[in-house]
Design an enzyme around this catalytic site. Structure first.
Site, mmCIF file in Angstrom:
data_model
loop_
_atom_site.group_PDB
_atom_site.id
_atom_site.type_symbol
_atom_site.label_atom_id
_atom_site.label_comp_id
_atom_site.label_asym_id
_atom_site.label_seq_id
_atom_site.Cartn_x
_atom_site.Cartn_y
_atom_site.Cartn_z
ATOM 1 N N GLU A 25 -33.656 -1.310 -2.216
ATOM 2 C CA GLU A 25 -32.730 -0.701 -1.261
ATOM 3 C C GLU A 25 -33.522 0.110 -0.250
ATOM 4 O O GLU A 25 -34.524 0.727 -0.602
ATOM 5 C CB GLU A 25 -31.751 0.231 -2.002
ATOM 6 C CG GLU A 25 -30.866 -0.488 -2.983
ATOM 7 C CD GLU A 25 -29.888 0.443 -3.697
ATOM 8 O OE1 GLU A 25 -29.709 1.606 -3.262
ATOM 9 O OE2 GLU A 25 -29.294 0.002 -4.701
ATOM 10 N N GLU A 55 -24.459 -4.845 1.529
ATOM 11 C CA GLU A 55 -23.374 -4.404 0.628
ATOM 12 C C GLU A 55 -22.437 -3.430 1.341
ATOM 13 O O GLU A 55 -22.877 -2.497 2.029
ATOM 14 C CB GLU A 55 -23.958 -3.723 -0.630
ATOM 15 C CG GLU A 55 -22.841 -3.197 -1.536
ATOM 16 C CD GLU A 55 -23.280 -2.821 -2.944
ATOM 17 O OE1 GLU A 55 -24.483 -2.925 -3.259
ATOM 18 O OE2 GLU A 55 -22.397 -2.406 -3.712
ATOM 19 N N LYS A 78 -35.921 -7.119 -5.293
ATOM 20 C CA LYS A 78 -34.996 -6.550 -4.312
ATOM 21 C C LYS A 78 -35.197 -5.046 -4.306
ATOM 22 O O LYS A 78 -35.447 -4.457 -5.370
ATOM 23 C CB LYS A 78 -33.541 -6.884 -4.687
ATOM 24 C CG LYS A 78 -32.511 -6.172 -3.818
ATOM 25 C CD LYS A 78 -31.114 -6.704 -4.019
ATOM 26 C CE LYS A 78 -30.316 -6.020 -5.104
ATOM 27 N NZ LYS A 78 -30.095 -4.579 -4.908
HETATM 28 O O1 KIV Z 1 -27.423 -4.140 -8.835
HETATM 29 C C1 KIV Z 1 -26.685 -5.040 -8.411
HETATM 30 O O2 KIV Z 1 -26.066 -5.812 -9.145
HETATM 31 C C2 KIV Z 1 -26.562 -5.180 -6.974
HETATM 32 C C3 KIV Z 1 -25.391 -5.961 -6.488
HETATM 33 C C4 KIV Z 1 -24.180 -5.084 -6.495
HETATM 34 C C5 KIV Z 1 -25.634 -6.561 -5.199
HETATM 35 O O3 KIV Z 1 -27.344 -4.665 -6.241
#
Ligand code: KIV
Length: 268
Positions: free
Chosen positions: A116, A183, A114
Site C-alpha cells: 500500500e 480500493e 503487493k
Molecule cells: O488484504 C486484502 O485482502 C486486500 C484486498 C481487500 C484487496 O488488500
C-alpha cells in the site's frame, strides 16, 4: 500446467481480457479457486480479519504472511500468487521493504508482492522492481491507514483527491509496478486512473471500469452474514452451507446414525 506470470497478466491486459483475482490463505481454498480458473490469488493481509479475527489488518506479521503464502502456493498449480506486505514490514525503510519482499518471494515462493502506498512509496517500488520483484501497488482506501483515515472511507470523491490518485498511479507505473490495485475509490476516479496508465488496474469497491476485480474469498462466499457492504456481490450462502452441514453432522452423531458400521472396518 503452466503457471501464470506477470508477463501473462500483461498479455491478457493488452488483449483486453478482464483480470480476475481473489484472496486465499491456505492450500485448500487456493486449489479451489485455481481449479475454477482464477488468474491471481492474493494472500492478503485481510487474513488478519477473516482468519485471525482481528478488527483490522494491522496486527499481521511478515512471518504469518509468508506462512500463509507458502500454504496458498502449494494449492495453486496455475494462478499467480501475490503476497501482501503487512503493516510495518516495509514502511520503515527501503532496506526493510527489500528484505520483506525478498522473504515473500524466497520463503513464500510468491510470484509478486503487493504494498500500500502513495507517491512516497514509488522509489521503493522502483528498487524492488529493479531487484526482480514484481510489485502491485495498492492505492485509494488503504486499510493499513485505518487509524489515520478514521475508519474505512471511500477515496477519490472529488477532483482534488482524484488528481492525487492519478498522480500516485502514474508514479507507480513509472517506477515499474506491474499493476495497480484500486480500493474504495469513486467510480469516475477509478475509471480515470485506469485510463491514465498503461498497466492493469484491479479494483475492489471501485466500480466497473478497472481492468480487473479482486474480492476476499470469504466475502464472495457469504461466510459472514453480517458483512454486507454495497460493493460486495456474494456468490453463495456459505454461512448456511457450512452451518447446515454441521447441524446435520451434529444431529447424526447425537442420534447415532453416524458413524455406522459402514464407516468402520470389521476385524478380519
Ligand atoms: O488484504 C486484502 O485482502 C486486500 C484486498 C481487500 C484487496 O488488500
Amino acid at each position: 500446467m503452466k503457471k501464470i506470470r506477470i508477463t501473462d497478466i500483461a498479455d491478457k491486459y493488452r488483449r483486453g481480457e478482464r483480470l480476475t483475482m481473489i484472496t486465499a490463505y491456505d492450500a485448500t481454498f487456493a486449489r479451489l479457486v485455481d481449479d475454477a480458473g482464477i488468474d491471481m490469488i492474493l494472500v492478503g493481509d485481510s487474513l488478519g480479519m477473516v482468519i485471525q479475527g482481528h478488527e483490522t489488518t494491522l496486527p499481521v506479521t511478515i512471518d504469518e504472511l509468508i506462512y500463509h503464502t507458502r500454504c496458498a502456493v502449494r494449492g495453486a498449480a496455475r494462478a499467480m500468487v501475490v503476497a501482501d506486505l503487512p503493516f510495518m514490514s516495509y514502511q520503515a525503510s527501503r532496506t526493510q521493504a527489500m528484505l520483506a519482499a525478498g522473504r515473500a518471494m524466497k520463503e513464500g515462493d510468491a510470484g509478486a508482492v503487493k504494498l500500500e502506498g502513495g507517491v512516497e512509496m514509488a522509489e521503493t517500488v522502483r528498487l524492488l522492481a529493479a531487484a526482480g520483484i514484481p510489485v502491485m501497488a495498492h492505492i485509494g482506501l488503504r486499510p493499513q491507514r485505518f487509524h489515520q483515515m478514521g475508519g474505512y472511507k471511500m477515496q477519490g470523491k472529488n477532483s482534488v483527491e482524484a488528481s492525487e490518485l492519478i498522480s500516485e498511479a502514474k508514479a507507480f507505473e513509472e517506477a515499474g509496478a506491474f499493476s495497480i490495485l484500486i480500493e474504495g475509490v469513486a467510480i469516475e476516479t477509478a475509471r480515470e486512473i485506469t485510463e491514465a496508465v498503461k498497466i492493469p488496474t484491479v479494483g475492489i469497491g471501485s466500480g466497473p471500469y478497472c481492468s480487473g476485480q479482486v474480492l476476499v474469498i470469504y466475502d464472495l462466499m457469504g461466510f459472514n452474514p453480517d458483512f454486507k457492504p454495497s460493493f460486495l456481490k456474494t456468490y453463495a450462502d456459505g454461512y448456511k452451507l457450512v452451518t447446515d452441514a454441521v447441524k446435520d453432522y451434529i444431529a447424526d452423531v447425537r442420534d447415532g446414525s453416524f458413524p455406522s458400521e459402514r464407516h468402520g472396518v470389521h476385524r478380519s
